[in-house]
Design a protein around this motif. Structure first.
Motif, PDB file in Angstrom:
ATOM      1  N   UNK A   1      36.986 -11.123   9.099  1.00 19.26           N
ATOM      2  CA  UNK A   1      37.386 -12.212   9.584  1.00 19.26           C
ATOM      3  C   UNK A   1      38.722 -12.544   9.668  1.00 19.26           C
TER       4      UNK A   1
ATOM      5  N   UNK B   1      30.465 -10.062   0.860  1.00 14.61           N
ATOM      6  CA  UNK B   1      31.072 -11.365   1.356  1.00 14.61           C
ATOM      7  C   UNK B   1      32.656 -10.947   1.399  1.00 14.61           C
ATOM      8  N   UNK B   2      33.364 -10.222   0.412  1.00 18.73           N
ATOM      9  CA  UNK B   2      34.517  -9.602   0.578  1.00 18.73           C
ATOM     10  C   UNK B   2      34.939  -8.981   1.763  1.00 18.73           C
TER      11      UNK B   2
ATOM     12  N   UNK C   1      34.791 -21.876   5.761  1.00 16.80           N
ATOM     13  CA  UNK C   1      34.193 -21.337   4.493  1.00 16.80           C
ATOM     14  C   UNK C   1      35.063 -19.837   4.382  1.00 16.80           C
ATOM     15  N   UNK C   2      35.345 -19.677   3.016  1.00 15.10           N
ATOM     16  CA  UNK C   2      36.040 -18.603   2.594  1.00 15.10           C
ATOM     17  C   UNK C   2      35.082 -17.376   1.875  1.00 15.10           C
ATOM     18  N   UNK C   3      34.909 -16.257   2.869  1.00 17.15           N
ATOM     19  CA  UNK C   3      34.012 -15.204   2.479  1.00 17.15           C
ATOM     20  C   UNK C   3      34.932 -14.445   1.632  1.00 17.15           C
ATOM     21  N   UNK C   4      36.240 -14.349   1.883  1.00 13.12           N
ATOM     22  CA  UNK C   4      37.053 -13.416   1.277  1.00 13.12           C
ATOM     23  C   UNK C   4      37.121 -14.046  -0.444  1.00 13.12           C
ATOM     24  N   UNK C   5      37.594 -15.022  -0.435  1.00 10.68           N
ATOM     25  CA  UNK C   5      37.555 -15.701  -1.791  1.00 10.68           C
ATOM     26  C   UNK C   5      35.978 -15.455  -2.695  1.00 10.68           C
ATOM     27  N   UNK C   6      35.079 -16.021  -1.748  1.00  8.23           N
ATOM     28  CA  UNK C   6      33.600 -15.883  -2.286  1.00  8.23           C
ATOM     29  C   UNK C   6      33.565 -14.710  -2.836  1.00  8.23           C
ATOM     30  N   UNK C   7      33.736 -13.739  -2.155  1.00  4.16           N
ATOM     31  CA  UNK C   7      33.574 -12.238  -2.471  1.00  4.16           C
ATOM     32  C   UNK C   7      34.211 -11.890  -3.799  1.00  4.16           C
TER      33      UNK C   7
ATOM     34  N   UNK D   1      40.433 -13.423   7.185  1.00  2.00           N
ATOM     35  CA  UNK D   1      41.010 -14.266   6.260  1.00  2.00           C
ATOM     36  C   UNK D   1      42.403 -14.064   5.445  1.00  2.00           C
TER      37      UNK D   1
ATOM     38  N   UNK E   1      28.820  -9.960  -3.724  1.00  5.97           N
ATOM     39  CA  UNK E   1      30.365 -10.061  -3.743  1.00  5.97           C
ATOM     40  C   UNK E   1      31.092  -9.042  -2.815  1.00  5.97           C
TER      41      UNK E   1
ATOM     42  N   UNK F   1      32.938 -13.680  -6.710  1.00  9.15           N
ATOM     43  CA  UNK F   1      31.674 -12.932  -7.185  1.00  9.15           C
ATOM     44  C   UNK F   1      31.939 -11.606  -8.037  1.00  9.15           C
TER      45      UNK F   1
ATOM     46  N   UNK G   1      34.775 -11.276   4.611  1.00  7.06           N
ATOM     47  CA  UNK G   1      36.175 -12.028   4.536  1.00  7.06           C
ATOM     48  C   UNK G   1      37.377 -11.077   5.191  1.00  7.06           C
TER      49      UNK G   1
END
Lengths: 61, 290
Positions: A40, A33-34, B73-79, A42, A30, B82, A37
């Motif tokens: 990138x 990935x955060x 794909x959204x790493x921000x939201x995935x993170x 996002x 987590x 999680x 994100x």
């Protein structure tokens, strides 16, 4: 009897270890990935969507 | 000392709802908050087009990123999912979701007969996972316009929270929006009315059958740090906890079940203090229900 208690204790320890392993693994994934994100950019897409009235969300278009 | 008139959980739910929807001036002006706090998502289902909303809705944000031309794909939201899921699981549903609180308040309205369960209750609980995959992920990703942008399908066609928190207050205070309402608004209003009526009869029907955010957090319930524990030595198997559970699960046989929203009703129903909850690394449950 003693053997049964011992094996149940072992089973419990194994299950505890497994849950702990999942907790650590998912939490680390987590954080990673955060961070990816944010790197990138996002966040900008999220902000751009959130600061204008979302016409689809409110049932206009 | 006088007892606090509402439960601890209701207090947290109410305070959280007010805190995350604190842009009061927006309700009067028919406008939404546009500050930097909206970089961050709130954990619960809270439409970012609600005039009071100070944060972003995680489900709306996920569709926005997946439906954008830039990201697939959204790493921000995935993170985000999680982290929140691993720490709290569906505690978010029970404590930090404004739309959950609204449904609970509606369920308090007296009615001749409340529906605890029905024939298709259990199978219908799987519907929310289908909605998550199809409406939140696949359709925004693959049904795109010429610019490569997808629509937020769940928000557009299903979400009654958006209509209640965003649509109704904005349309009622903003004449420009009133002039452009059409079929979609009436469709969403109908979904909202059905949700409200069902919420009077059934406990949190949207959370049980529809909510894709609840579906995401449910996947973490078995391993989340905040979890329930059943002391097998104290449990007499009387079944009182099962009767007390508004989500109709058995806290003893199905501890930390996908449907458990950590509301704590089972703990209150147990006369032997066999059920406890808290933050724990690993599982404290010794026995078959760990």
């Amino acid at each position: 009897m003693k053997a049964g208690v011992k094996s149940s204790g072992k089973r419990w320890k194994r299950s505890t270890d497994k849950i702990l392993m999942w907790q650590v693994l998912l939490f680390m994934a987590g954080v990673l990935a955060f961070a990816v994100g944010i790197y990138r950019d996002e966040v900008r897409t999220v902000l751009m969507k959130a600061i204008y009235i979302c016409l689809e969300c409110i049932g206009i278009g | 000392m006088a007892k606090w008139p509402i439960s601890f959980r209701k207090t947290v739910q109410s305070v959280w709802t007010v805190l995350t929807n604190g842009y009061i001036v927006g309700f009067f002006r028919g406008k939404i908050y546009t500050g930097k706090l909206k970089n961050m998502c709130v954990p619960g289902l809270n439409c970012y087009s609600c005039p009071g909303s100070l944060g972003s809705c995680p489900i709306g944000s996920l569709q926005a990123v997946l439906g954008s031309a830039k990201y697939k794909i959204s790493f921000y939201l995935l993170g985000f999912f999680l982290l929140i899921g691993t720490l709290l699981g569906r505690l978010v549903c029970g404590f930090l979701c404004p739309f959950g609180l609204i449904q609970e308040l509606l369920y308090k309205i007296p009615f001749i007969k409340k529906i605890r369960t029905f024939r298709l209750d259990r199978p219908l609980r799987w519907l929310k996972y289908g909605i998550l995959v199809v409406f939140v992920m696949l359709l925004p990703l693959f049904i795109v316009d010429a610019a490569g942008t997808g629509s937020p399908w769940f928000c557009k066609w299903i979400c009654p929270a958006g209509t209640l928190e965003g649509g109704v207050p904005l349309v009622s205070t903003n004449p420009a929006l009133q002039s452009v309402i059409g079929f979609l608004f009436h469709w969403k209003l109908a979904i909202l009315l059905v949700t409200i009526l069902l919420s009077i009869l059934i406990y949190r029907p949207f959370c049980k059958y529809i909510c894709p955010l609840g579906a995401i957090y449910a996947l973490f319930n078995k391993v989340s740090v905040y979890r329930y524990h059943v002391d097998q030595e104290k449990c007499t198997g009387c079944g009182k906890c099962e009767k007390a559970c508004p989500m109709q699960i058995s806290p003893v046989r199905e501890t930390n079940h996908l449907e458990c929203i950590r509301c704590g009703e089972c703990k209150g129903g147990c006369s032997f203090n066999a059920i406890t909850s808290g933050f724990s690394f690993g599982s404290k449950n010794k026995g078959k229900n760990s």
